[in-house]
Design a protein around this motif. Structure first.
Motif, PDB file in Angstrom:
ATOM      1  N   PRO A 135       0.800  -1.229   0.000  1.00 25.26           N
ATOM      2  CA  PRO A 135       0.000   0.000   0.000  1.00 25.26           C
ATOM      3  C   PRO A 135       0.831   1.276   0.000  1.00 25.26           C
ATOM      4  N   HIS A 136       2.082   1.171   0.465  1.00 26.81           N
ATOM      5  CA  HIS A 136       2.912   2.361   0.621  1.00 26.81           C
ATOM      6  C   HIS A 136       3.952   2.514  -0.471  1.00 26.81           C
ATOM      7  N   ALA A 137       4.575   1.419  -0.885  1.00 28.27           N
ATOM      8  CA  ALA A 137       5.708   1.488  -1.801  1.00 28.27           C
ATOM      9  C   ALA A 137       5.327   2.045  -3.168  1.00 28.27           C
ATOM     10  N   ILE A 138       4.046   2.061  -3.490  1.00 31.86           N
ATOM     11  CA  ILE A 138       3.598   2.554  -4.795  1.00 31.86           C
ATOM     12  C   ILE A 138       3.475   4.080  -4.829  1.00 31.86           C
ATOM     13  N   TRP A 139       3.687   4.750  -3.680  1.00 32.74           N
ATOM     14  CA  TRP A 139       3.562   6.209  -3.624  1.00 32.74           C
ATOM     15  C   TRP A 139       4.886   6.838  -3.198  1.00 32.74           C
ATOM     16  N   PRO A 140       5.260   7.964  -3.790  1.00 32.42           N
ATOM     17  CA  PRO A 140       6.555   8.590  -3.461  1.00 32.42           C
ATOM     18  C   PRO A 140       6.703   8.951  -1.990  1.00 32.42           C
ATOM     19  N   SER A 141       5.698   9.591  -1.404  1.00 38.56           N
ATOM     20  CA  SER A 141       5.840  10.079  -0.030  1.00 38.56           C
ATOM     21  C   SER A 141       5.901   8.954   0.988  1.00 38.56           C
ATOM     22  N   GLU A 142       5.235   7.827   0.698  1.00 41.08           N
ATOM     23  CA  GLU A 142       5.135   6.720   1.652  1.00 41.08           C
ATOM     24  C   GLU A 142       6.005   5.531   1.246  1.00 41.08           C
ATOM     25  N   ARG A 143       7.030   5.788   0.455  1.00 37.66           N
ATOM     26  CA  ARG A 143       7.843   4.704  -0.111  1.00 37.66           C
ATOM     27  C   ARG A 143       8.343   3.727   0.959  1.00 37.66           C
ATOM     28  N   GLY A 211      16.024  18.036  10.065  1.00 37.24           N
ATOM     29  CA  GLY A 211      15.076  19.010   9.549  1.00 37.24           C
ATOM     30  C   GLY A 211      13.994  18.397   8.691  1.00 37.24           C
ATOM     31  N   THR A 212      14.007  17.061   8.561  1.00 38.63           N
ATOM     32  CA  THR A 212      12.978  16.362   7.807  1.00 38.63           C
ATOM     33  C   THR A 212      11.789  16.060   8.730  1.00 38.63           C
ATOM     34  N   TYR A 213      10.819  15.280   8.243  1.00 36.89           N
ATOM     35  CA  TYR A 213       9.544  15.181   8.953  1.00 36.89           C
ATOM     36  C   TYR A 213       9.108  13.730   9.169  1.00 36.89           C
ATOM     37  N   LEU A 214       8.586  13.472  10.372  1.00 42.18           N
ATOM     38  CA  LEU A 214       7.926  12.209  10.679  1.00 42.18           C
ATOM     39  C   LEU A 214       6.427  12.465  10.762  1.00 42.18           C
ATOM     40  N   LEU A 215       5.644  11.590  10.124  1.00 35.41           N
ATOM     41  CA  LEU A 215       4.197  11.700  10.134  1.00 35.41           C
ATOM     42  C   LEU A 215       3.617  10.482  10.832  1.00 35.41           C
ATOM     43  N   LEU A 216       2.768  10.700  11.827  1.00 35.85           N
ATOM     44  CA  LEU A 216       2.111   9.618  12.554  1.00 35.85           C
ATOM     45  C   LEU A 216       0.604   9.829  12.427  1.00 35.85           C
ATOM     46  N   ASN A 217      -0.075   8.878  11.786  1.00 40.11           N
ATOM     47  CA  ASN A 217      -1.478   9.043  11.419  1.00 40.11           C
ATOM     48  C   ASN A 217      -2.402   8.013  12.067  1.00 40.11           C
ATOM     49  N   GLN A 257       9.546  11.850   5.548  1.00 43.88           N
ATOM     50  CA  GLN A 257       9.614  12.511   4.249  1.00 43.88           C
ATOM     51  C   GLN A 257      10.409  13.802   4.332  1.00 43.88           C
ATOM     52  N   ARG A 258      10.809  14.283   3.152  1.00 47.19           N
ATOM     53  CA  ARG A 258      11.665  15.470   3.096  1.00 47.19           C
ATOM     54  C   ARG A 258      10.866  16.771   3.239  1.00 47.19           C
ATOM     55  N   GLN A 259       9.706  16.862   2.573  1.00 44.03           N
ATOM     56  CA  GLN A 259       8.962  18.116   2.514  1.00 44.03           C
ATOM     57  C   GLN A 259       8.010  18.283   3.701  1.00 44.03           C
ATOM     58  N   ASN A 260       7.774  19.547   4.051  1.00 40.42           N
ATOM     59  CA  ASN A 260       6.820  19.866   5.105  1.00 40.42           C
ATOM     60  C   ASN A 260       5.414  19.453   4.665  1.00 40.42           C
ATOM     61  N   PRO A 261       4.767  18.508   5.351  1.00 45.51           N
ATOM     62  CA  PRO A 261       3.472  17.987   4.897  1.00 45.51           C
ATOM     63  C   PRO A 261       2.341  19.009   4.940  1.00 45.51           C
ATOM     64  N   ILE A 262       2.439  20.006   5.793  1.00 49.62           N
ATOM     65  CA  ILE A 262       1.348  20.979   5.877  1.00 49.62           C
ATOM     66  C   ILE A 262       1.440  22.045   4.787  1.00 49.62           C
ATOM     67  N   LYS A 263       2.534  22.035   4.019  1.00 51.28           N
ATOM     68  CA  LYS A 263       2.695  22.978   2.922  1.00 51.28           C
ATOM     69  C   LYS A 263       2.596  22.316   1.557  1.00 51.28           C
ATOM     70  N   ALA A 264       2.472  20.992   1.530  1.00 51.81           N
ATOM     71  CA  ALA A 264       2.418  20.264   0.265  1.00 51.81           C
ATOM     72  C   ALA A 264       1.079  20.475  -0.440  1.00 51.81           C
ATOM     73  N   LEU A 265       1.095  20.452  -1.777  1.00 50.66           N
ATOM     74  CA  LEU A 265      -0.133  20.584  -2.554  1.00 50.66           C
ATOM     75  C   LEU A 265      -1.040  19.383  -2.363  1.00 50.66           C
ATOM     76  N   HIS A 266      -0.440  18.217  -2.154  1.00 51.10           N
ATOM     77  CA  HIS A 266      -1.191  16.979  -1.955  1.00 51.10           C
ATOM     78  C   HIS A 266      -0.324  16.052  -1.122  1.00 51.10           C
ATOM     79  N   PRO A 267      -0.940  15.207  -0.261  1.00 52.56           N
ATOM     80  CA  PRO A 267      -0.130  14.335   0.609  1.00 52.56           C
ATOM     81  C   PRO A 267       0.878  13.447  -0.116  1.00 52.56           C
ATOM     82  N   ILE A 268       0.565  13.002  -1.345  1.00 49.73           N
ATOM     83  CA  ILE A 268       1.506  12.107  -2.024  1.00 49.73           C
ATOM     84  C   ILE A 268       2.586  12.861  -2.789  1.00 49.73           C
ATOM     85  N   LEU A 269       2.479  14.192  -2.865  1.00 53.06           N
ATOM     86  CA  LEU A 269       3.463  14.973  -3.599  1.00 53.06           C
ATOM     87  C   LEU A 269       4.591  15.384  -2.669  1.00 53.06           C
TER      88      LEU A 269
END
Length: 299
Positions: A135-143, A211-217, A257-269
């Motif tokens: 489910p994750h490896a197919i998306w860039p952000s959740e690789r 300076g990178t980001y951990l996301l816990l959902n 992930q590298r990018q700030n998730p709250i500033k991304a255009l979409h979660p997978i970008l």
């Protein structure tokens, strides 16, 4: 002259579409970071639907040209090109289970952090391969994302309390600053599709080290114990495991992930980054089915 311009225009369009397909695949395999993520998004979620629209348009043109007894060569080529675009549906629908082509050895920075739970855990999905982390490896952000559960899990029950990980404390895997903290979303009944968002209740942490980001959902409603701007240390309680967002049963989703998730255009970008764990009795990057025990307290 007018009759010559239309075939030339169709030829230019067809050549441009072919070039777009080739360049996009080159970017996906040849350029890391956001360009590759955007190109992958186009392959999976733009090209197929652009192709379907093109097929309908070209079929309509073919019918018109046929009854008007005009040449249809360029329209046939256009139909073929649009069919190639549409074939990317095999990626969209995971018929072709292709991981996002980012090589773990070449992606930096990776981080090694503590396990986010205090009790024995099972890796529902995790690792570098499509087999262990579909489910994750197919998306860039959740690789290299993980879904974590505890016994009992995958029970089919509609009761949240029947799942071992339900309401367990989530611990900060490392030190950093809270950039997002949300817990207003209700937990859904397991196995339903009554979702309100993809990530559900969550805590996002900017790491001191990189300076990178951990996301816990997928945290429990009204359980988050931190707020934006807080500095947390390894082992601090962030909240509790819930069943909010796009989830089939209670579990903890975590990725780096590298990018700030709250500033991304979409979660997978975003560009997903490798995430390893220390102070456990397993490999630093545990895969699907691995039972994980803590061997040392948070450092």
């Amino acid at each position: 002259m007018k009759n010559d311009k239309k075939p030339r225009r169709y030829k230019i369009i067809n050549i441009s579409l072919i070039a777009l397909i080739v360049i996009t695949w080159i970017v996906v395999y040849g350029i890391t970071g956001l360009p590759g993520a955007y190109a992958w998004f186009a392959l999976k979620l733009v090209f197929p639907f652009l192709g379907l629209a093109g097929i309908l348009l070209n079929l309509t043109l073919l019918i018109i040209l046929f009854f008007n007894k005009k040449k249809i060569n360029n329209t046939l080529i256009g139909l073929l090109v649009c069919t190639i675009l549409t074939l990317h549906l095999v990626l969209t629908m995971n018929i072709a289970q292709l991981p996002y082509p980012s090589r773990i050895q070449q992606v930096q920075p990776s981080v090694t952090v503590n396990w986010p739970l205090a009790e024995q855990t099972v890796v529902g999905w995790g690792g570098d391969s499509i087999h262990s982390n579909l489910p994750h490896a197919i998306w860039p952000s959740e690789r290299w994302a993980y879904d974590l559960v505890m016994e009992p899990y995958n029970t089919g029950s509609t009761n949240l309390e029947d799942y071992g990980i339900w309401s367990k404390e989530v611990l900060s895997p490392t030190s950093g600053t809270i950039i997002a903290a949300y817990d207003n979303e209700p937990d859904i009944v397991p196995g339903t599709e009554d979702i309100h968002s993809m990530e559900g209740n969550h805590v996002y942490l900017q790491l001191e080290e990189t300076g990178t980001y951990l996301l816990l959902n997928h945290l429990k409603q009204d359980s988050v114990t931190v707020k934006v701007g807080d500095h947390v240390n390894t082992g601090d309680v962030l909240g509790r495991v819930g069943n909010s967002g796009s989830t089939s049963e209670p579990h903890l989703h975590i990725h780096h992930q590298r990018q700030n998730p709250i500033k991304a255009l979409h979660p997978i970008l975003a560009e997903g980054l490798p995430l390893y764990f220390k102070s456990t009795d397993t490999d630093p990057m545990p895969v699907k089915g691995t039972v994980v025990n803590i061997t040392a307290p948070p450092d």
